[in-house]
Design an enzyme around this catalytic site. Structure first.
Site, PDB file in Angstrom:
ATOM      1  CG  HIS A 372      -2.076  -0.910   1.141  1.00  0.00           C
ATOM      2  ND1 HIS A 372      -3.302  -0.549   0.628  1.00  0.00           N
ATOM      3  CD2 HIS A 372      -2.184  -2.203   1.481  1.00  0.00           C
ATOM      4  CE1 HIS A 372      -4.123  -1.589   0.686  1.00  0.00           C
ATOM      5  NE2 HIS A 372      -3.462  -2.614   1.196  1.00  0.00           N
ATOM      6  CE  LYS A 563      -7.446  13.661  -0.331  1.00  0.00           C
ATOM      7  NZ  LYS A 563      -7.429  12.383  -1.033  1.00  0.00           N
ATOM      8  NE  ARG A 564      -5.204  10.002   9.670  1.00  0.00           N
ATOM      9  CZ  ARG A 564      -4.722   9.070  10.470  1.00  0.00           C
ATOM     10  NH1 ARG A 564      -5.232   7.846  10.461  1.00  0.00           N
ATOM     11  NH2 ARG A 564      -3.732   9.323  11.310  1.00  0.00           N
ATOM     12  CE  LYS A 569      -3.722  10.768   2.670  1.00  0.00           C
ATOM     13  NZ  LYS A 569      -4.445  10.048   1.595  1.00  0.00           N
ATOM     14  CB  THR A 671     -10.557   4.584  -2.145  1.00  0.00           C
ATOM     15  OG1 THR A 671     -10.268   4.911  -0.777  1.00  0.00           O
ATOM     16  CG2 THR A 671      -9.781   3.343  -2.552  1.00  0.00           C
ATOM     17  CE  LYS A 675     -14.328   5.834  -0.136  1.00  0.00           C
ATOM     18  NZ  LYS A 675     -13.619   6.143   1.128  1.00  0.00           N
TER      19      LYS A 675
HETATM   20  C1  LIG Z   1     -12.386   6.659   1.444  1.00  0.00           C
HETATM   21  C2  LIG Z   1     -11.981   7.030   2.795  1.00  0.00           C
HETATM   22  C3  LIG Z   1     -10.642   7.301   3.066  1.00  0.00           C
HETATM   23  C4  LIG Z   1      -9.569   7.293   2.004  1.00  0.00           C
HETATM   24  O1  LIG Z   1      -9.522   8.557   1.403  1.00  0.00           O
HETATM   25  P1  LIG Z   1      -8.291   9.010   0.461  1.00  0.00           P
HETATM   26  O2  LIG Z   1      -8.760  10.306  -0.098  1.00  0.00           O
HETATM   27  O3  LIG Z   1      -8.187   7.949  -0.598  1.00  0.00           O
HETATM   28  O4  LIG Z   1      -7.098   9.123   1.312  1.00  0.00           O
HETATM   29  C5  LIG Z   1     -10.288   7.665   4.360  1.00  0.00           C
HETATM   30  N1  LIG Z   1     -11.214   7.749   5.331  1.00  0.00           N
HETATM   31  C6  LIG Z   1     -12.524   7.504   5.103  1.00  0.00           C
HETATM   32  C7  LIG Z   1     -13.494   7.643   6.218  1.00  0.00           C
HETATM   33  C8  LIG Z   1     -12.942   7.130   3.827  1.00  0.00           C
HETATM   34  O5  LIG Z   1     -14.246   6.882   3.621  1.00  0.00           O
END
Ligand SMILES: *Cc1c(COP(=O)(O)O)cnc(C)c1O
Length: 828
Positions: A372, A563-564, A569, A671, A675
């Site tokens: 990952h 995101k984190r 990022k 991911t 979404k």
């Molecule tokens: C999808 C998701 C992530 C991953 O988000 P990235 O933008 O790909 O880092 C992290 N936390 C939650 C709650 C998510 O639903």
């Protein structure tokens, strides 16, 4: 099975009839469960009691299918997949279970008839936040897809008593609160006291010679019990209900009697707690790893219990160990469970007395490993010293695996000592450490990256040596997301519209969304599509007003980065854009600005100081911008507290613009990007991770790509990149950075953001924010321009939705099945 047929209520059912005749079965079940499960009457009930009643009502639809699925697996004895993951970021269960079981509408109607709103009831469930971010959420999406595709797949993980911390914001700063998610109980878990295994730690190894060679015994070890808790994983529109089995640690003996007899009662209790602490809390670090002993304990604890459980199940039906790979596929989600490679050898050789050679042959056909990350600070290593103390037998096993492996390499590439040093499982150069990624690669038949670019970088950089040694072992399987949660459940408006125009086929086959393409040119459809987005934005704005007090205009462009919080990022790059817009507005340089709302959400690891400082900066910038009368509705900035799955379900559908702006080559897949686009947001992003494939799918004209590419990043770094050149060469950039560092946003403490200035200018700007700034700003200007043309914006957004089919986790799981697991669906 009827509601009252279920466990607790069974006893009392016959004696107390509470059902009135004209109600639907679901409404009857709800009322029954209010009494027999929540133990309340309508008069004394609280909203939470209605959650309990609703949960039990939906659960009743799970249990029979669950038992039948188990029975089908048991009698048909198919090959099974075991997904080992230290994290499962599942979120809430109730609505997802109701949706997948096909009872959501009936439950909603039933509650309505009783004067309650399904949406309000759903809100009372705590998230199961047993993960940090993308890696854990991926595991949860995979479980949903496996069940929906009738694949015999089991998840194995840890039942953390405390999941990911809850984040609150106090005077702009992140506060971490314990996530006591089990406080009100968890009606989705079932303890299985019959499934418990001892897991050993410490002790020493004694060797003694036998006629067949040396035998090893791991002796004087301490042991702890792993107790199974099962959660159901109902597939969508199918009878299959799979299992997520989470292990909880329990002291093997209630108390150590020796201490007890010494009169040292406190010490006895303390030791007991030390064992049970193993499953107490999730480590909140997603990208940098600290070599903590408890973390290694957690890993071995859940791996050992899972392997014992898998072998027990196999042995119940088979006596030929060579058949193990025909019945068992184990997927290692990152290196966190990589100790499984040594544990299976331990079980086969020491416990079941197979020869080393036979055991290794079998083991190598069982495991596959998903990588990952490429980031060096996230690659797990453990000191040999700690390993020796905690798992002495496994260290010996790893040495033997390494010895055989290096012999093989030496045979294949004679005399290349540099190669041997680089690929050794033991790193001799940094104080003797066990490299878990190397163990995972050597012990697996297949290793996959999670997006095309990432997998290519694995083959050419991190695992280039291994790719020569094991040609063909490295493949790509691009991540995906489950459309049940990330479209159907979170965006009912859009789902209904899609069902109306293209039918329901997309729920099972997301590529069917392609049928939507022609409608992008239909003005009436675009208007309906826009209306749904507007409703979702208004719903989000309402929640944000409740949480933060900031009022938002749903007509503004909702620009979202959730995101984190991490330097790679590049939330800071987004902040630089905000400050630039702010300066333009204040300076009167914009005649007709596109009103914009910038929303951030995300947690920083508690020990990651700079990430926490970035959160504070976002909040400080937000206060200044939001309160400046010169700005008004043109620009608003919001930090959405405690980003988690349930928050994500509200945020994705309410987004217009998806920020995916990591430095090229750093985000393995992402991911969140998937979404967003599936819910009709346009992406602004770099050519990183899955963005590359999203562009391929939606078309370059329907996505905003900016910035350096991965090779350009490498080249710039190789040619002594100097951030100062960019700083001096761009007035708007200089102005924005100066305002951060000279205290414009922190008047009470002008030095507060010195460290950010240091990072960007004096410490080399590792993630190249300054290099990408101009390109980012220019692209954001194009975004703002396009948003003024609502027809064209909607047209592109619709095309994004239509072309996201590839990113269903059903497609991803299909590839794991055919390229790695070789399993078949089973119908119960
Ligand atoms: C999808 C998701 C992530 C991953 O988000 P990235 O933008 O790909 O880092 C992290 N936390 C939650 C709650 C998510 O639903």
């Amino acid at each position: 099975m009827t509601a009252a047929n279920n466990n607790e209520s069974r006893k009392t059912k016959t004696s107390t009839p509470v059902i009135t005749t004209e109600q639907t079965p679901i409404a009857q079940a709800l009322q029954n469960h209010l009494i027999f499960s929540a133990f309340k009457t309508s008069e004394t009930s609280t909203p939470r009691d209605w959650y309990v009643a609703t949960g039990h009502t939906v659960r009743d639809h799970v249990v029979e299918r669950w038992a039948k699925t188990a029975e089908a697996y048991n009698s048909q004895d198919p090959k099974r997949v075991y997904y080992l993951s230290l994290e499962f970021l599942i979120g809430r269960m109730l609505q997802n279970a109701a949706l997948n079981l096909g009872v959501e509408d009936e439950v909603r109607d039933g509650l309505k008839a009783l004067g309650h709103k399904f949406e309000d009831v759903v809100e009372l469930e705590s998230d199961a936040a047993l993960g940090n971010g993308g890696l854990g959420r991926l595991a949860a999406c995979f479980l949903d897809s496996m069940a929906s595709m009738n694949i015999p797949g089991t998840g194995y993980g840890i039942r953390y008593e405390y999941g990911m911390f809850r984040q609150s914001i106090n005077q702009g700063q992140q506060i971490e609160n314990p996530d006591n998610w089990l406080r009100y109980g968890n009606l989705w878990e079932f303890q299985r006291p019959e499934s418990q295994y001892p897991v050993k730690f410490y002790g020493r190894v004694v060797e003694f010679p036998t006629s067949k060679g040396t035998e090893c015994h791991w002796v004087d070890a301490e042991s702890v019990l792993a107790v199974a808790y099962d959660m159901p994983v109902p597939g969508y529109d199918t009878e299959t209900v799979n299992t997520l089995r989470l292990w909880s640690a329990k002291a093997a003996r209630e108390f150590d009697l020796a201490h007890f007899n010494d009169g040292n009662y406190e010490k006895a209790v303390e030791e007991r707690n030390a064992y049970e602490n193993i499953s107490k809390v999730l480590y909140p670090n997603d990208t940098s790893v600290l070599g903590r002993e408890l973390r290694l304990k957690q890993q071995y604890f859940f791996v050992s219990a899972s392997i014992q459980d898998i072998l027990r199940r196999f042995l119940a039906k088979h006596d030929d160990w060579n058949a193990l790979p025909d019945k068992v596929a184990i997927q290692l989600n990152d290196t966190h469970p990589a100790i499984a490679v040594a544990e299976l050898m331990y079980q086969l050789v020491d416990v079941h007395h197979l020869s080393w050679e036979q055991a290794w042959k079998i083991s190598n056909k069982v495991f596959a490993y998903t990588n990952h990350t490429l980031m060096p600070e996230a690659l797990e290593t453990w000191s040999v010293e700690m390993f020796q103390k905690l798992l002495p037998r496994h260290l010996k096993i790893i040495y033997r695996i390494n010895f055989d492996f290096l012999q093989m390499v030496n045979h294949k590439f004679p005399g290349d000592t540099g190669l041997l040093t680089r690929v050794s499982i033991i790193d001799e150069e940094h104080g003797r450490r066990v490299r878990m990624a190397h163990l995972a690669v050597v012990g697996s038949h297949t290793v996959n990256g999670v997006a095309a670019l990432h997998s290519e970088l694995l083959r050419t950089t991190l695992f280039a040596d291994f790719n020569r040694i094991f040609p063909g072992r490295f493949i790509n399987i691009t991540n995906g997301i489950t459309p049940r949660r990330w479209l159907n459940q979170c965006n009912p408006g859009l789902t209904h519209l899609l069902e109306t125009v293209i039918g329901k086929g997309f729920h099972h086959d997301l590529s069917k969304l392609r049928a939507l393409e022609p409608l992008a040119n239909d003005a009436e459809f675009r208007q309906t599509f826009r209306k749904i987005k507007h409703t979702n934005k208004a719903r989000l704005a309402k929640r944000i007003a409740q949480l933060t007090g900031v009022q938002l205009n749903p007509d503004a462009l909702f620009d979202v980065q959730i995101k984190r919080i991490h330097e790679y990022k590049r939330q800071l790059l987004n902040v630089l854009h905000i400050i630039t817009l702010y300066n333009r507005i204040r300076g009167g340089h914009v005649r007709d600005a596109t009103p914009r709302v910038v929303i951030f959400g995300g947690k920083a690891a508690p020990g990651y100081k700079l990430a926490k400082l970035i959160i504070r900066l976002i909040n400080d910038v937000a206060s200044i911008v939001n309160e400046d009368p010169a700005v008004g509705d043109k620009l608003k900035v919001v930090f959405y507290p405690n980003y988690e799955v349930s928050a994500a379900e509200l945020l994705f559908p309410g987004s217009d613009l998806s920020e995916q702006i990591s430095t090229a080559g750093t985000e393995a897949s992402g991911t969140g990007n998937m979404k967003m686009a599936l819910n009709g947001a346009l992406t602004i992003g770099t050519l990183d991770g899955a963005n590359v494939e999203i562009r391929e799918e939606v078309g370059a004209e329907n996505i905003f790509i900016f910035g350096l590419t991965t090779p350009q990043v490498a080249e710039l770094k190789a040619n002594h990149y100097n951030p100062w050149d960019y700083y001096h060469g761009n007035f708007e950039l200089k102005q924005a950075i100066d305002m951060i560092t000279n205290g414009f946003f922190s008047v009470d403490e002008p030095d507060r953001y010195q460290e950010i200035g240091e990072t960007l200018l004096n410490n080399g700007d590792h993630y190249l924010l300054l290099a990408d700034y101009a390109s980012y700003i220019e692209t954001q200007d194009a975004v703002a321009q396009l948003y003024k043309d609502q027809e064209e914006w909607s047209r592109r957004a619709i095309l994004n939705v239509a072309r996201m089919g590839k990113f269903s986790s059903d497609r991803t799981i299909g590839e794991y099945i055919s390229e790695i697991w070789k399993v078949e669906p089973v119908h119960s």
